[in-house]
Design a protein around this motif. Structure first.
Motif, mmCIF file in Angstrom:
data_model
loop_
_atom_site.group_PDB
_atom_site.id
_atom_site.type_symbol
_atom_site.label_atom_id
_atom_site.label_comp_id
_atom_site.label_asym_id
_atom_site.label_seq_id
_atom_site.Cartn_x
_atom_site.Cartn_y
_atom_site.Cartn_z
ATOM 1 N N UNK A 152 12.616 6.200 9.570
ATOM 2 C CA UNK A 152 12.828 4.762 9.420
ATOM 3 C C UNK A 152 12.068 4.152 8.246
ATOM 4 N N UNK A 153 10.955 4.769 7.828
ATOM 5 C CA UNK A 153 10.117 4.129 6.811
ATOM 6 C C UNK A 153 9.738 5.046 5.649
ATOM 7 N N UNK A 154 10.119 6.321 5.708
ATOM 8 C CA UNK A 154 9.781 7.229 4.622
ATOM 9 C C UNK A 154 8.312 7.599 4.556
ATOM 10 N N UNK A 201 -3.559 4.978 4.571
ATOM 11 C CA UNK A 201 -3.146 4.363 3.316
ATOM 12 C C UNK A 201 -1.621 4.345 3.163
ATOM 13 N N UNK A 202 -0.938 5.325 3.767
ATOM 14 C CA UNK A 202 0.529 5.315 3.745
ATOM 15 C C UNK A 202 1.079 4.238 4.679
ATOM 16 N N UNK A 205 1.046 0.582 3.383
ATOM 17 C CA UNK A 205 2.109 0.179 2.451
ATOM 18 C C UNK A 205 3.274 -0.491 3.166
ATOM 19 N N UNK A 206 3.234 -0.506 4.497
ATOM 20 C CA UNK A 206 4.346 -1.040 5.290
ATOM 21 C C UNK A 206 3.820 -2.132 6.211
ATOM 22 N N UNK A 207 3.820 -3.382 5.767
ATOM 23 C CA UNK A 207 3.293 -4.472 6.600
ATOM 24 C C UNK A 207 4.071 -4.683 7.888
ATOM 25 N N UNK A 208 5.259 -4.108 7.993
ATOM 26 C CA UNK A 208 6.044 -4.240 9.221
ATOM 27 C C UNK A 208 5.508 -3.340 10.339
ATOM 28 N N UNK A 209 4.568 -2.451 10.004
ATOM 29 C CA UNK A 209 3.962 -1.558 10.985
ATOM 30 C C UNK A 209 2.585 -2.079 11.371
ATOM 31 N N UNK A 210 2.236 -1.973 12.658
ATOM 32 C CA UNK A 210 0.915 -2.412 13.126
ATOM 33 C C UNK A 210 0.170 -1.218 13.707
ATOM 34 N N UNK A 220 -4.880 7.704 12.162
ATOM 35 C CA UNK A 220 -4.023 6.888 13.036
ATOM 36 C C UNK A 220 -3.589 7.639 14.292
ATOM 37 N N UNK A 221 -3.526 6.895 15.388
ATOM 38 C CA UNK A 221 -3.128 7.475 16.669
ATOM 39 C C UNK A 221 -1.893 6.782 17.230
ATOM 40 N N UNK A 222 -1.876 5.441 17.211
ATOM 41 C CA UNK A 222 -0.782 4.681 17.818
ATOM 42 C C UNK A 222 -0.364 3.568 16.880
ATOM 43 N N UNK A 223 0.930 3.519 16.548
ATOM 44 C CA UNK A 223 1.489 2.509 15.642
ATOM 45 C C UNK A 223 2.647 1.825 16.345
ATOM 46 N N UNK A 224 2.705 0.501 16.210
ATOM 47 C CA UNK A 224 3.850 -0.243 16.725
ATOM 48 C C UNK A 224 4.797 -0.590 15.582
#
Length: 307
Positions: A152-154, A201-202, A205-210, A220-224
């Motif tokens: 979805x985000x590359x 850091x990757x 680059x995607x502010x739509x991810x939290x 990172x462990x958990x991303x919304x």
């Protein structure tokens, strides 16, 4: 489950800001109840062990869950009997005409491969796109989460110089009011077992991810991903107490020589000592919060999902 309190009670707004699920009298009166349809796309070789681990967490709520086990259509499992698959699993091609309130996509021991080199990658990409029309909310776990994030985000996965293996302290995002973190401690232990990582850091680059949960040691462990109604969980709160031990014994036997112990797992770093489960409570919290959030937001008419 939510608490029903008057909307003009001072505690109402305070609790909502803290991420507590509150419900007004009007909302409660409009609510209907039906079983939630949850699918488990099981990509792991030991399917019986994996389905048991996830069913234990998904089923530990007061809600009625209708669990559907799904596998890739053409992929042949070498570690699970054909009789078990025939009796309990449906292929994705058989199930894709239906709709689900929630879907879990597990990891798979294929981290060394580029995504495009996975034999069932095309069907898995079809499944990811299908979640946007036929699934209310999806959770990708370990490699499954990395694959969804890439699709979805590359966002790339990176090979680690050594396996991230053991029990690592993680931290909840400060000041996060995410309903998925309801009840979480500021710091807690999570089992990790992977040869790849997603880098902060990757993700940045995607502010739509939290980023909801991370570790200084293993990232990172958990991303919304609210835009795709998805959570990406790269570690293993679903693990049994002895899962890391079983992986350690398997890898040591395959190598025929001692290998590094899982970090902070065996008491006194003694592999003969029974390990203590220090993550069970947060496993139940995460999946309980996920099921509760699905229950609160999904349509009563399941055919309206994706509409």
């Amino acid at each position: 489950m939510p608490i029903k309190i008057p909307q003009n009670l001072p505690a109402h707004d305070v609790l909502r800001r803290e991420g507590v699920m509150v419900m007004s009298e009007e909302t409660a009166l409009r609510q209907d109840i039906r079983p939630l349809r949850i699918g488990l796309v099981n990509l792991m070789p030991k399917k019986v062990q994996t389905e048991t681990q996830f069913a234990r967490l998904i089923g530990a709520t007061p809600l009625q869950i209708d669990l559907t086990l799904i596998r890739m259509t053409e992929h042949q499992s070498k570690n699970t009997s054909a009789e078990h698959l025939e009796a309990f699993y449906r292929t994705f091609q058989d199930a894709k005409a239906e709709k689900f309130d929630g879907l879990v996509i597990t990891g798979a021991p294929i981290e060394h491969l580029d995504f495009e080199d996975v034999s069932y990658w095309d069907e898995l990409r079809e499944l990811f796109d299908w979640t946007q029309t036929n699934v209310h909310h999806t959770m990708g776990v370990c490699w499954g989460g990395m694959a969804m994030l890439h699709h979805f985000h590359g966002v790339p996965k990176h090979i680690l110089p050594a396996k991230a293996f053991g029990c690592f302290e993680h931290e909840s995002a400060p000041r996060s009011a995410s309903p998925f973190l309801r009840g979480f401690a500021d710091r807690f232990i999570v089992p990790v077992s992977r040869w790849t990582e997603i880098r902060s850091e990757d993700v940045d680059l995607h502010p739509e991810l939290e980023l909801l949960v991370s570790s200084e040691e293993v990232g990172p462990c958990l991303i919304e991903d609210a835009g795709h109604r998805a959570l990406y969980m790269f570690n293993h709160l679903e693990y049994d107490s002895t899962t890391l031990k079983e992986e350690y014994d398997r890898d040591a036997e395959a190598k025929g020589a001692p290998i590094p112990l899982p970090v902070d797992y065996f008491p006194g770093d003694d592999p003969s000592a029974p390990p203590a489960n220090r993550w069970r409570a947060h496993g139940h919290l995460l999946y309980g919060n996920w099921i509760n959030q699905i229950y609160q937001t999904t349509s009563y008419d399941i055919e309206m999902i994706g509409a």
